[in-house]
Motif scaffolding. Structure first.
Motif, short mmCIF file in Angstrom:
data_model
loop_
_atom_site.label_atom_id
_atom_site.label_comp_id
_atom_site.label_asym_id
_atom_site.label_seq_id
_atom_site.Cartn_x
_atom_site.Cartn_y
_atom_site.Cartn_z
N SER A 41 37.61 31.86 44.54
CA SER A 41 36.63 31.44 43.57
C SER A 41 36.71 32.06 42.55
O SER A 41 37.41 33.10 42.52
CB SER A 41 35.20 31.42 44.15
OG SER A 41 34.89 32.56 44.27
N LEU A 42 36.12 31.60 41.46
CA LEU A 42 36.19 32.36 39.90
C LEU A 42 35.36 33.69 40.33
O LEU A 42 35.74 34.72 39.69
CB LEU A 42 35.25 31.29 39.14
CG LEU A 42 35.23 31.96 37.69
CD1 LEU A 42 36.58 32.38 36.99
CD2 LEU A 42 34.55 31.15 36.74
N GLU A 43 34.31 33.40 40.83
CA GLU A 43 33.49 34.62 41.29
C GLU A 43 34.36 35.71 41.92
O GLU A 43 34.42 36.85 41.77
CB GLU A 43 32.39 34.20 42.14
CG GLU A 43 31.31 35.62 42.32
CD GLU A 43 29.96 35.29 43.01
OE1 GLU A 43 28.89 35.76 42.46
OE2 GLU A 43 29.96 34.23 43.89
N GLU A 44 35.24 35.28 43.01
CA GLU A 44 35.96 36.37 43.77
C GLU A 44 37.05 36.87 42.70
O GLU A 44 37.22 38.07 42.77
CB GLU A 44 36.67 35.50 45.02
CG GLU A 44 35.81 35.32 45.91
CD GLU A 44 36.49 34.30 47.07
OE1 GLU A 44 36.07 34.63 48.24
OE2 GLU A 44 37.41 33.48 46.58
N ALA A 45 37.33 35.96 41.79
CA ALA A 45 38.74 36.54 40.93
C ALA A 45 37.91 37.38 39.92
O ALA A 45 38.75 38.63 39.65
CB ALA A 45 39.18 35.59 40.29
N ALA A 46 36.76 37.19 39.56
CA ALA A 46 35.89 37.94 38.67
C ALA A 46 35.93 39.58 39.19
O ALA A 46 36.25 40.67 38.74
CB ALA A 46 34.83 37.61 38.11
#
Length: 63
Positions: A41-46
């Motif tokens: 997810s974008l959150e994980e990537a961030a």
């Protein structure tokens, strides 16, 4: 256009709105086409890149 959320994968986000790519590149996410972009997810990537997800979402939502 569908709303972009931090739970979406980068691949999903780019399919919805390719104009998000420069924001992600500027933030340091240079591997937009790598396998991780399709699975995390974008959150994980961030988190992996040490970014503030709320700040990143603010830039994306301002588009």
């Amino acid at each position: 256009m569908a709303d972009i959320t931090k739970d979406m994968t980068i691949g999903e986000i780019l399919r919805i709105n390719p104009d998000v790519a420069p924001i992600l590149m500027e933030a340091g996410m240079h591997c937009l086409g790598c396998p991780s972009a399709q699975g995390e997810s974008l959150e994980e990537a961030a988190m992996v890149h040490g970014m503030d997800i709320e700040e990143l979402m603010g830039k994306i939502n301002a588009l």
